[in-house]
Design an enzyme around this catalytic site. Structure first.
Site, PDB file in Angstrom:
ATOM      1  CG  ASP A  76      -0.274  -0.428   2.502  1.00 43.55           C
ATOM      2  OD1 ASP A  76       0.965  -0.363   2.570  1.00 43.55           O
ATOM      3  OD2 ASP A  76      -0.976  -0.809   3.446  1.00 43.55           O
ATOM      4  CG  ASN A  99      -8.845  -1.647  12.099  1.00 43.98           C
ATOM      5  OD1 ASN A  99      -7.883  -2.270  11.652  1.00 43.98           O
ATOM      6  ND2 ASN A  99      -9.310  -0.552  11.534  1.00 43.98           N
ATOM      7  CG  HIS A 134      -5.698  -2.251   8.986  1.00 41.53           C
ATOM      8  ND1 HIS A 134      -5.781  -0.911   9.272  1.00 41.53           N
ATOM      9  CD2 HIS A 134      -4.412  -2.590   9.258  1.00 41.53           C
ATOM     10  CE1 HIS A 134      -4.609  -0.471   9.676  1.00 41.53           C
ATOM     11  NE2 HIS A 134      -3.763  -1.461   9.679  1.00 41.53           N
ATOM     12  CD  GLU A 193      -8.644   0.860   7.851  1.00 42.75           C
ATOM     13  OE1 GLU A 193      -8.648  -0.048   8.712  1.00 42.75           O
ATOM     14  OE2 GLU A 193      -7.917   1.878   7.953  1.00 42.75           O
TER      15      GLU A 193
HETATM   16  P1  PGA Z   1       2.341  -1.472  12.658  1.00 36.17           P
HETATM   17  O1  PGA Z   1       1.183  -1.472  11.590  1.00 36.17           O
HETATM   18  O2  PGA Z   1       3.319  -2.497  12.193  1.00 36.17           O
HETATM   19  O3  PGA Z   1       2.915  -0.079  12.601  1.00 36.17           O
HETATM   20  O4  PGA Z   1       1.716  -1.813  13.969  1.00 36.17           O
HETATM   21  C1  PGA Z   1       0.632  -2.683  11.184  1.00 36.17           C
HETATM   22  C2  PGA Z   1      -0.582  -2.418  10.358  1.00 36.17           C
HETATM   23  O5  PGA Z   1      -1.306  -1.454  10.663  1.00 36.17           O
HETATM   24  O6  PGA Z   1      -0.824  -3.182   9.411  1.00 36.17           O
END
Ligand code: PGA
Length: 245
Positions: free
Chosen positions: A67, A136, A138, A143
């Site tokens: 992404d 959450n 994702h 999302e």
């Molecule tokens: P993080 O993000 O590694 O910064 O916790 C993971 C994500 O949101 O996919």
């Protein structure tokens, strides 16, 4: 889903990196799907260490990232292109033209989504996809509520995701409101998936992933539909999961 339980973040990073290095050595022209965020940073540091010490080569490796924020140019230090260059690519012998991220500054985002999805197809699928997980649930920037059939698309970021990522920006208002992300179906096309999780902030999400239902309210649950997923997570992230798992 296979679970590898690790002592802490460092141990998680080393185990995941070793798994990747073994595969890269077996198949030096593989396509790696990569992720950004705090979680994979340690893995990237281990890959760089190994490259310097043992000479594992990335000359024939292709990478494709999950992404990118919309509205940030590749040179913006908060863009995921900048993150990948500084955390990994600049320290390996990988060819810049073989590293792919969505272009968050493209004029026509619809065309950019099509281009990216075609790129995944042209690479004849991703051999190994590295994933983090949001609190959450994702994966990528898919999302809650995203269709399991989704392909590369534009998303409005959940407020909780913008808050979680605000730590990288000066102000929460600076966190882009939209992103372009591989879809869940695009991710599930990968031959193999490694999901990383570290820390107690991820414990609920990992519990939900392992014990919860498979449905679109919790995007990571789509991984249960995939035959080759390994969760590599530390004790804190697995604190709500039975040890026999
Ligand atoms: P993080 O993000 O590694 O910064 O916790 C993971 C994500 O949101 O996919």
């Amino acid at each position: 889903m296979k679970i590898i339980r690790t002592a802490n973040y460092e141990d998680m990073s080393q185990k995941a990196a070793q798994l990747m290095i073994d595969k890269i050595r077996q198949q030096p022209d593989m396509t790696l799907g990569l992720a950004t965020g705090s979680t994979p940073k340690g893995v990237y540091a281990e890959l760089i260490k190994d490259h310097n010490k043992n000479g594992t080569s990335y000359k024939k490796i292709t990478t494709i990232n999950l992404d990118e924020y919309i509205g940030l140019t590749p040179s913006d230090h908060n863009s995921y292109r900048h993150f990948m260059n500084s955390e990994l690519f600049d320290h390996l012998d990988i060819l810049a033209e073989n590293t792919h991220l969505p272009n968050g500054a493209a004029e026509d985002m619809f065309k950019e989504c099509e281009r990216y999805e075609q790129l995944i197809k042209d690479l004849v699928d991703i051999d190994l996809q590295l994933l983090g997980i949001g609190r959450n649930g994702h994966i990528g920037f898919n999302e809650p509520g995203t269709s399991f059939k989704s392909r590369t698309h534009v998303v409005d970021l959940a407020e909780s995701t913008r808050k979680a990522n605000a730590r990288f920006f000066n102000f929460i208002e600076d966190v882009p409101a939209q992103a372009i992300t591989m879809g869940i179906a695009s991710i599930l096309d990968s031959r193999e998936i490694i999901l990383l999780a570290s820390g107690s902030a991820k414990a609920e999400a990992i519990k939900q992933l392992i014990y919860g239902e498979t449905n679109e309210k919790f995007p990571a649950s789509a991984l249960k539909l995939h035959p080759n997923v390994t969760i590599i997570a530390d004790e804190e992230a697995l604190s709500l999961v039975n040890k026999e798992h």
